[in-house]
Design an enzyme around this catalytic site. Structure first.
Site, PDB file in Angstrom:
ATOM      1  CG  HIS A 293      44.860   9.184  71.528  1.00 26.15           C
ATOM      2  ND1 HIS A 293      46.059   9.184  72.219  1.00 26.15           N
ATOM      3  CD2 HIS A 293      45.109   9.831  70.354  1.00 26.15           C
ATOM      4  CE1 HIS A 293      46.984   9.793  71.503  1.00 26.15           C
ATOM      5  NE2 HIS A 293      46.437  10.186  70.363  1.00 26.15           N
ATOM      6  CG  HIS A 298      45.518  14.785  70.635  1.00 26.92           C
ATOM      7  ND1 HIS A 298      46.757  15.256  70.251  1.00 26.92           N
ATOM      8  CD2 HIS A 298      45.480  13.475  70.277  1.00 26.92           C
ATOM      9  CE1 HIS A 298      47.438  14.280  69.676  1.00 26.92           C
ATOM     10  NE2 HIS A 298      46.688  13.188  69.673  1.00 26.92           N
ATOM     11  CD  GLU A 336      49.986  11.361  69.469  1.00 25.18           C
ATOM     12  OE1 GLU A 336      49.742  10.925  70.608  1.00 25.18           O
ATOM     13  OE2 GLU A 336      49.100  11.594  68.635  1.00 25.18           O
ATOM     14  CB  SER A 355      45.302   9.201  76.083  1.00 24.39           C
ATOM     15  OG  SER A 355      46.281   8.883  75.104  1.00 24.39           O
TER      16      SER A 355
END
Length: 458
Positions: A293, A298, A336, A355
């Site tokens: 993730h 990110h 997100e 992700s």
């Protein structure tokens, strides 16, 4: 560890008081405490500077913010402290504890942060009663929001409380917070195989589903940081790359942090990152953040200057707001699960999407509803943390999203404004005319330099 112990105490302490309601105190004990406090000279003195904060008053009751230190919390001091709040029928709205930075005799010394509601006439007596059982009692005049770090070193206080873990996962995660601040990790063959499966499936979608900024950064990460199928990148290498590109750096975290601690870090261009990888039995899903993730979701976006600025601005808005839940919703639907328009198509820039193979496909399909990004609507829109989102918010572009967020920030009710100083890596509360004047002086110097540069170019 002390963090686990303090959390247990905190829950026990809170169990005495209904959240956001009045506690059922004992009238006799309250009268006794008031009588004892009023007999003593300090109790009759007016509150000192910084000891008179009342957030709001309604129907004769005041909402206070208190901080204090409890030495050796394993002793009866915690019970005595709770008795003070109970005796004055204080309603506890929020309570949290942190280990004292420099404990005196034991590691069980705790700092408390309490937001409570009490009758107006009891404010002074309650504070003086607290001073008999705890130390360093203060009310906070210039900070009418929960604590947030103001210097980059304060982030050391932000990774102690892990808000969530998954008990069914294998907890022999390759994580260490000792020694090197970004320790190198030797991943097992099984962990590398999990990474390989995730990497292959997601990278096959990126050319058609990810935004241009992500694709550009991802290509550089493959070139410079060892992003490849058969090797999980090391945080040390990735952090160095980010620092040179956008000023962001990575810090290790052992799990899902509290939202406020995580968001506060972004204001310093620091990203709290896990190093362990999801369980091999579920490679396409993880109930908590993991290195798939962080590194695939990110990091590529944090390597883009415009997005890095967007992330920092959004964090400063949350820090100065008294409503952290609105800040969390904004984070969820932008950082997100954010979407944006590019070349007539909708692309993903949110880490949760980039992700997650299944949700990335779903989010860009015709199944969910796509709404224009509007911070006022986004901040109050409920989100799902157990399934795919039924609604996603689409920004025209990053610059438009940042402009809308800044405009929204001006409307948020907050007691002060914040300014990040990149020279000292600190956040300053702009609560005096002199501080604003100093900031304007810095801006004038920067404008002079820009004007001089334009003259040379022309």
């Amino acid at each position: 560890p002390i963090e686990s112990v303090s959390l247990g105490r905190e829950l026990d302490f809170l169990s005495r008081f209904p959240m956001k309601t009045d506690a059922a105190g004992a009238p006799g004990r309250r009268a006794s405490l008031k009588e004892d406090a009023e007999k003593e000279t300090p109790a009759t003195e007016p509150l000192g500077k910084g000891e008179g904060l009342v957030w709001e008053e309604e129907e004769g009751r005041a909402t206070l913010i208190l901080t204090f230190t409890l030495r050796d919390a394993r002793t009866a001091g915690l019970s005595k402290t709770a008795n003070v709040f109970e005796a004055f029928e204080a309603g506890i709205h929020h309570l949290e504890t942190r280990p004292v930075k420099k404990p005196r005799n034991t590691s069980d010394d705790l700092e408390f942060f309490v937001k409570c509601e009490v009758h107006n006439s009891d404010v002074s007596v309650l504070i003086n009663s607290l001073k008999k059982v705890v130390q360093d009692v203060k009310t906070i005049r210039d900070e009418r929001v929960p604590w947030f770090p103001k210097k980059i070193r304060d982030l050391d206080k932000c990774h102690h409380l892990i808000a969530k873990y998954e008990p069914d996962l294998d907890h022999d995660h390759p994580v260490s917070l000792r020694g090197d601040p970004l320790p190198r990790v030797e991943y097992t063959a099984q962990e590398t195989a999990t990474w390989r499966e995730v990497y292959r499936k997601l990278s096959s979608l990126y050319p058609t589903h990810a935004c241009k900024q992500y694709l550009d950064a991802f290509q550089q990460l493959e070139k410079c940081c060892g992003y490849q199928e058969d090797s999980i990148p090391q945080l040390q290498d990735v952090s160095r790359f980010l620092k040179e590109r956008t000023g962001f750096q990575l810090r290790p975290a052992a799990g899902l942090l509290s939202p406020r601690d995580f968001l506060a870090s972004l204001a310093f261009r620091v990203f709290q990152s896990t190093q362990y990888i999801r369980h091999s039995s579920s490679p396409m899903h993880s109930p908590e953040p993991d290195c798939c993730h962080e590194l695939l979701g990110h990091v590529p976006m944090l390597a883009d200057k415009e997005f890095a600025q967007f992330s920092q601005v959004r964090s400063l808005v949350c820090n100065s707001s008294s409503n952290e839940f609105k800040g969390l919703d904004l984070y969820w639907f932008t950082i997100e699960f954010g979407l944006c328009k590019q070349s007539g198509s909708i692309k993903a820039y949110g880490a949760g999407l980039l992700s997650s193979y299944g949700e990335l496909v779903y989010a860009l399909s015709n199944k969910p509803e796509h709404k224009p990004f509007d911070p006022e609507l986004t901040a109050v829109h409920p989100y799902q943390d157990q399934t795919f989102q039924p609604v996603y918010f689409v920004a025209e572009n990053f610059e438009d999203a940042k402009a809308k967020l800044q405009k929204y920030a001006l409307k948020i009710k907050k007691p002060f404004s914040l300014h990040y100083d990149p020279f000292t890596c600190s956040i300053e509360v702009l609560n005096t005319p002199q501080k604003v004047k100093n900031m304007l002086s810095q801006m004038k110097e920067e404008l002079k330099n820009l004007c001089f540069a334009l003259e040379n170019i022309s």
